[in-house]
Design an enzyme around this catalytic site. Structure first.
Site, PDB file in Angstrom:
ATOM      1  N   HIS A 153       1.935   4.463   1.636  1.00  0.00           N
ATOM      2  CA  HIS A 153       1.379   3.828   2.830  1.00  0.00           C
ATOM      3  C   HIS A 153       2.278   2.668   3.247  1.00  0.00           C
ATOM      4  O   HIS A 153       2.966   2.076   2.412  1.00  0.00           O
ATOM      5  CB  HIS A 153      -0.021   3.277   2.562  1.00  0.00           C
ATOM      6  CG  HIS A 153      -1.073   4.324   2.399  1.00  0.00           C
ATOM      7  ND1 HIS A 153      -2.200   4.367   3.183  1.00  0.00           N
ATOM      8  CD2 HIS A 153      -1.185   5.361   1.536  1.00  0.00           C
ATOM      9  CE1 HIS A 153      -2.958   5.379   2.810  1.00  0.00           C
ATOM     10  NE2 HIS A 153      -2.361   6.000   1.798  1.00  0.00           N
ATOM     11  N   GLU A 160      -5.822   0.886  -4.641  1.00  0.00           N
ATOM     12  CA  GLU A 160      -5.174   1.840  -5.551  1.00  0.00           C
ATOM     13  C   GLU A 160      -4.291   1.165  -6.605  1.00  0.00           C
ATOM     14  O   GLU A 160      -3.231   1.670  -6.963  1.00  0.00           O
ATOM     15  CB  GLU A 160      -4.397   2.913  -4.776  1.00  0.00           C
ATOM     16  CG  GLU A 160      -5.300   3.909  -4.066  1.00  0.00           C
ATOM     17  CD  GLU A 160      -4.648   5.257  -3.827  1.00  0.00           C
ATOM     18  OE1 GLU A 160      -3.586   5.547  -4.397  1.00  0.00           O
ATOM     19  OE2 GLU A 160      -5.226   6.036  -3.050  1.00  0.00           O
TER      20      GLU A 160
END
Length: 410
Positions: free
Chosen positions: A272, A49
């Site tokens: 995360h 990402e």
């Protein structure tokens, strides 16, 4: 052999959640990630990402002295978001973009516009050939009604096949990334069973970090608390997996996750948690042997379960293809009917006494044309989806047949 030297390899894996214009405090967090990597002595960094190439360029410039080798994988409309930083030279790279990745009309999710892929970098470290894979699979937006499960299973299967067919010349295989699957999900079991990869969290001699190795936790200020209600401790969807292929052994000495805010800061690196593994690689006296063997029967059950789910997705895709095809036919018929009505109106001489409603007919024709184009495009898309799902189902059937026949060969 006991006298052989041991190679110690430190790996860092993180889904950075760096979506331009959408991710909160993106640039600040990218700087924090760069600072973390520069301070730590990792050998290999696997990131997901990193959607902005500018963010990658900034990280590359910041890390040039300690990670002189890097690669950014480009694919799709937005990009794959995958990149690798390494202390060791990268000999070769390869990218495989998954055949299915969501739906173009699900704009609120956006996965289709991302080139979800698996990236491969090949390195040689102390004479050992490493195949290092980094990936990011389709997100799970609703666990109870997971419309994307067949697509994610296709991705897991293609990932497993890609690893099996590209790693035959390697000594050690490493995989890091956000799989968007829980450890006991059928896709995770399929990937591990079909490739023989071992989970660093399960194999680690020591663990330090979030409970149960979770990488998406409710305490993170960037996570959606409502989505985490069923999982009060969090979920583990980010992994470092590994295996030795030739005459080497790989052991996980230690596994860590980050726990909340970055050191000295009020925010974490991402939504995360990062995963950090320390692996020991050592040559042994004889080759490790084949990947598949005694677990064939259990693996056959996993493949059967995955094939069943792919079959469910195939039937749903066929229904969608039929619905959009019917919509396209109806729109075409409406266009033809409008053309015929306009022609008849002109021939009947409705001109002076009863003006022909050209504006209404034109507006209706434009709507019908728009529906025709949209429905035709989606019919073609779902036709492609049907072919990929059907092809994957056939591949799984062949794999299942081979697994079931293998015990009788001996």
């Amino acid at each position: 052999m006991e006298g052989e030297p041991t190679l110690r390899l430190r790996i860092f894996d993180l889904n950075c959640w760096a979506i331009r214009y959408l991710s909160k405090r993106r640039q600040e967090r990218i700087r924090l990630i760069g600072d973390k990597l520069r301070q730590e002595s990792f050998d290999l960094v696997l990131l997901q990402e990193v959607w902005s190439e500018q963010d990658y360029s900034d990280l590359k410039a910041k890390l040039a002295s300690c990670y002189p080798f890097s690669h950014y994988f480009r694919s799709g409309v937005i990009g794959s978001g995958l990149c690798v930083f390494s202390r060791f030279p990268i000999l070769d790279t390869l990218l495989y973009q998954y055949s299915l990745n969501g739906y173009p009309y699900m704009l609120q999710h956006g996965d289709w516009f991302c080139g979800k892929s698996v990236g491969l970098v090949i390195m040689k470290i102390s004479g050992i050939i490493f195949n290092v894979y980094v990936t990011h699979l389709h997100a799970e937006y609703c666990r109870d009604k997971d419309a994307y499960l067949p697509h994610r299973l296709v991705q897991a299967w293609e990932l497993a096949q890609f690893i099996r067919h590209t790693s035959k010349a390697a000594d050690v295989v490493l995989l890091g990334g956000d799989l968007n699957m829980h450890p006991e999900d059928v896709g995770t079991r399929l990937l591990r069973g079909w490739t023989g990869l071992r989970d660093a969290f399960v194999e680690a001699a020591r663990f330090e970090g979030c409970k149960n190795g979770c990488t998406l936790v409710p305490d993170n200020c960037f996570t959606d608390k409502s989505e985490m209600l069923p999982f009060p401790l969090g979920i583990r969807i980010d992994y470092i997996l590994y295996k030795a292929i030739s005459s080497f052994t790989v052991k996980c000495e230690e596994l860590k996750t980050t726990t909340g805010p970055a050191p000295g800061m009020a925010i974490p690196f991402s939504d995360h948690e990062a995963v950090m593994a320390t692996l020991h690689i050592q040559r042994q006296g004889q080759p490790a042997g084949a990947t598949l063997g005694t677990a064939d029967l259990a693996l056959a059950d996993v493949v059967t379960e995955a094939r069943t789910e792919v079959g469910v997705g195939l039937r749903a895709a066929r229904r969608q293809r039929y619905s959009w095809g019917r919509m396209a036919v109806l729109a075409l018929l409406l266009l033809l009917l409008l053309q015929a009505a306009a022609a008849l109106g002109t021939l009947a001489g409705l001109g002076a006494e009863q003006p022909f409603p050209k504006l209404s007919f034109c507006l209706l024709a434009f709507i019908a044309l728009g529906v025709l184009i949209l429905a035709t495009g989606l019919h073609v898309f779902h036709t492609m989806e049907v072919k990929v799902l059907h092809g994957t189902e056939d591949q799984m059937w062949m794999a299942l047949r081979a697994l079931q026949e293998r015990p009788s060969e001996g």
